[in-house]
Design an enzyme around this catalytic site. Structure first.
Site, mmCIF file in Angstrom:
data_model
loop_
_atom_site.group_PDB
_atom_site.id
_atom_site.type_symbol
_atom_site.label_atom_id
_atom_site.label_comp_id
_atom_site.label_asym_id
_atom_site.label_seq_id
_atom_site.Cartn_x
_atom_site.Cartn_y
_atom_site.Cartn_z
ATOM 1 N N HIS A 101 -55.344 -17.862 -89.399
ATOM 2 C CA HIS A 101 -54.245 -17.265 -90.153
ATOM 3 C C HIS A 101 -54.688 -16.113 -91.054
ATOM 4 O O HIS A 101 -53.843 -15.430 -91.640
ATOM 5 C CB HIS A 101 -53.500 -18.320 -90.965
ATOM 6 C CG HIS A 101 -52.019 -18.098 -90.999
ATOM 7 N ND1 HIS A 101 -51.112 -19.066 -91.351
ATOM 8 C CD2 HIS A 101 -51.267 -16.999 -90.715
ATOM 9 C CE1 HIS A 101 -49.893 -18.582 -91.282
ATOM 10 N NE2 HIS A 101 -49.957 -17.326 -90.914
ATOM 11 N N ASP A 124 -45.751 -23.171 -91.975
ATOM 12 C CA ASP A 124 -47.127 -23.594 -92.212
ATOM 13 C C ASP A 124 -47.144 -24.914 -92.976
ATOM 14 O O ASP A 124 -46.292 -25.159 -93.827
ATOM 15 C CB ASP A 124 -47.837 -22.514 -93.054
ATOM 16 C CG ASP A 124 -49.341 -22.513 -92.889
ATOM 17 O OD1 ASP A 124 -49.937 -23.605 -92.886
ATOM 18 O OD2 ASP A 124 -49.926 -21.418 -92.787
ATOM 19 N N HIS A 126 -49.430 -25.381 -95.013
ATOM 20 C CA HIS A 126 -50.077 -24.955 -96.252
ATOM 21 C C HIS A 126 -49.378 -23.713 -96.803
ATOM 22 O O HIS A 126 -48.594 -23.070 -96.107
ATOM 23 C CB HIS A 126 -51.550 -24.635 -95.987
ATOM 24 C CG HIS A 126 -52.276 -25.702 -95.233
ATOM 25 N ND1 HIS A 126 -52.297 -25.746 -93.850
ATOM 26 C CD2 HIS A 126 -52.974 -26.781 -95.657
ATOM 27 C CE1 HIS A 126 -52.992 -26.816 -93.454
ATOM 28 N NE2 HIS A 126 -53.415 -27.456 -94.528
ATOM 29 N N ASP A 128 -51.171 -21.035 -98.137
ATOM 30 C CA ASP A 128 -52.042 -19.872 -97.920
ATOM 31 C C ASP A 128 -51.912 -18.882 -99.066
ATOM 32 O O ASP A 128 -51.973 -17.661 -98.872
ATOM 33 C CB ASP A 128 -51.747 -19.195 -96.582
ATOM 34 C CG ASP A 128 -52.087 -20.099 -95.398
ATOM 35 O OD1 ASP A 128 -52.750 -21.134 -95.608
ATOM 36 O OD2 ASP A 128 -51.684 -19.774 -94.269
ATOM 37 N N HIS A 141 -58.480 -17.878 -94.498
ATOM 38 C CA HIS A 141 -57.186 -18.176 -93.869
ATOM 39 C C HIS A 141 -56.247 -18.888 -94.835
ATOM 40 O O HIS A 141 -55.038 -18.922 -94.598
ATOM 41 C CB HIS A 141 -57.363 -18.956 -92.561
ATOM 42 C CG HIS A 141 -57.754 -20.388 -92.710
ATOM 43 N ND1 HIS A 141 -57.648 -21.299 -91.668
ATOM 44 C CD2 HIS A 141 -58.281 -21.089 -93.746
ATOM 45 C CE1 HIS A 141 -58.072 -22.478 -92.064
ATOM 46 N NE2 HIS A 141 -58.459 -22.381 -93.309
ATOM 47 N N ASP A 228 -47.820 -20.799 -88.061
ATOM 48 C CA ASP A 228 -49.071 -21.551 -87.944
ATOM 49 C C ASP A 228 -48.768 -22.852 -87.208
ATOM 50 O O ASP A 228 -47.910 -23.622 -87.634
ATOM 51 C CB ASP A 228 -49.614 -21.838 -89.346
ATOM 52 C CG ASP A 228 -51.023 -22.403 -89.331
ATOM 53 O OD1 ASP A 228 -51.346 -23.182 -88.408
ATOM 54 O OD2 ASP A 228 -51.802 -22.098 -90.255
ATOM 55 N N ASP A 230 -50.201 -25.509 -87.217
ATOM 56 C CA ASP A 230 -50.407 -26.734 -87.986
ATOM 57 C C ASP A 230 -49.170 -27.150 -88.770
ATOM 58 O O ASP A 230 -49.160 -28.209 -89.412
ATOM 59 C CB ASP A 230 -51.648 -26.645 -88.881
ATOM 60 C CG ASP A 230 -51.481 -25.778 -90.122
ATOM 61 O OD1 ASP A 230 -50.351 -25.483 -90.533
ATOM 62 O OD2 ASP A 230 -52.524 -25.401 -90.704
ATOM 63 N N GLU A 273 -53.673 -20.157 -85.171
ATOM 64 C CA GLU A 273 -54.394 -21.405 -85.428
ATOM 65 C C GLU A 273 -54.371 -22.414 -84.272
ATOM 66 O O GLU A 273 -54.650 -23.597 -84.476
ATOM 67 C CB GLU A 273 -53.905 -22.082 -86.719
ATOM 68 C CG GLU A 273 -54.155 -21.270 -87.982
ATOM 69 C CD GLU A 273 -55.610 -21.288 -88.467
ATOM 70 O OE1 GLU A 273 -56.429 -21.963 -87.827
ATOM 71 O OE2 GLU A 273 -55.894 -20.618 -89.490
#
Length: 301
Positions: A101, A124, A126, A128, A141, A228, A230, A273
């Site tokens: 990312h 995402d 997260h 980031d 990332h 992303d 994830d 990712e």
């Protein structure tokens, strides 16, 4: 949303994350038939190939201990910025395949050289939004959205020196379930809209997407999706480097991307990712291609 012509750009780069393998994601998606699947949707594709990756980059030791692999990341994201800036001047839809990312630093910089008021959907697990001072790992990332909002080391923020600034109120994070303390504070301070898994559980993905699409489309002249993998629950998408339980389901993800297509507001997208080294029987690779197709118009009926 001009998806009549897709410009495909690969960024086989993985030094922004902690685990090797994300650099293999773009080629895995291609080998799994992405272009063929897009052609079945009657979408012509211009294949721009790959951003050049500096040789020997995996051996590079950063002079900045809180910013791992800073120098090659600056080099790759700067090259990506320039390439995206050139692509976006054409009447095509840029589709960028990562890579980790950290590449979004370059994607968003290139887009922000063209769009004065860019809206961003950041799918995402997260935020980031870390900086060298708040990051527990030093992996860039986890800083890419922060850099795109002009926070972080000057070598990274300077990539955006000729870009229009991003408005935090036009940034929407969806699917978050692992935020560091500094990220939580920054979200609250700046007015970034963050729909965590709690909001998705409480209100449902249709309501979340309705709000998100309204936020990023009002008063903007372009909308970018940074997806992303994830964000998806690791039961469905095990092939990624920073899995977090309790994520977006298979059908929630497809619905969200279908809703984006129907809204006809997206002007570019990236998917990042995917890590084939951590995948199970290409499960994540196949899902990533399915999701791209949903974004670009594929439907059940």
């Amino acid at each position: 949303m001009n998806t009549s012509l897709i410009t495909l750009l690969r960024v086989p780069f993985g030094l922004g994350g902690a685990r090797p393998g994300a650099e293999l994601g773009p080629e895995a998606l291609m080998q799994a038939g992405l272009v063929r699947q897009l052609s079945q949707l009657h979408l012509p594709v211009i294949d721009e190939g790959s951003i050049p990756i500096p040789k020997g980059a995996p051996l590079t030791r950063s002079a900045h201990p809180k910013l791992k692999h800073l120098e090659p990341i600056v080099q790759v994201t700067t090259a990506l910025r320039d390439k995206v800036a050139a692509i976006v001047e054409q009447p095509t839809f840029p589709l960028i395949l990562g890579g980790d990312h950290s590449i979004a630093i370059g994607s968003l910089a290139g887009l922000s050289m063209h769009y004065r008021r860019l809206g961003v959907i950041w799918f995402d697990a997260h935020g980031d939004l870390n900086t060298p001072d708040t990051s527990p790992s030093g992996n860039i990332h986890g800083m890419s959205l922060a850099v795109s909002l002009n926070r972080g080391h000057s070598l990274l923020t300077d990539i955006r020196k000729d870009c229009y600034p991003l408005d935090p109120s036009k940034v929407v994070i969806i699917g978050a379930r692992q935020l560091d303390q500094g990220e939580r504070e920054y979200i609250k301070q700046t007015g970034i809209h963050c729909f965590t898994m709690h909001e998705i559980d409480r209100y449902g993905m249709p309501a979340v997407m309705k709000k998100a699409l309204r936020i990023v489309s009002e008063g903007t002249d372009g909308v970018h999706l940074s997806f992303d993998i994830d964000s998806i629950d690791p039961y469905e998408a095990p092939g990624t480097g920073t899995t977090v339980r309790g994520g977006v389901t298979y059908r929630e993800a497809h619905f969200a991307l279908e809703a984006m297509h129907e809204a006809k507001i997206l002007t570019s997208a990236e998917l990042v990712e995917v890590n084939p080294l951590l995948d199970h029987n290409k499960q994540t690779v196949k899902l990533a291609n399915e999701l791209i197709c949903s974004l670009l118009g594929k439907r059940i009926l």
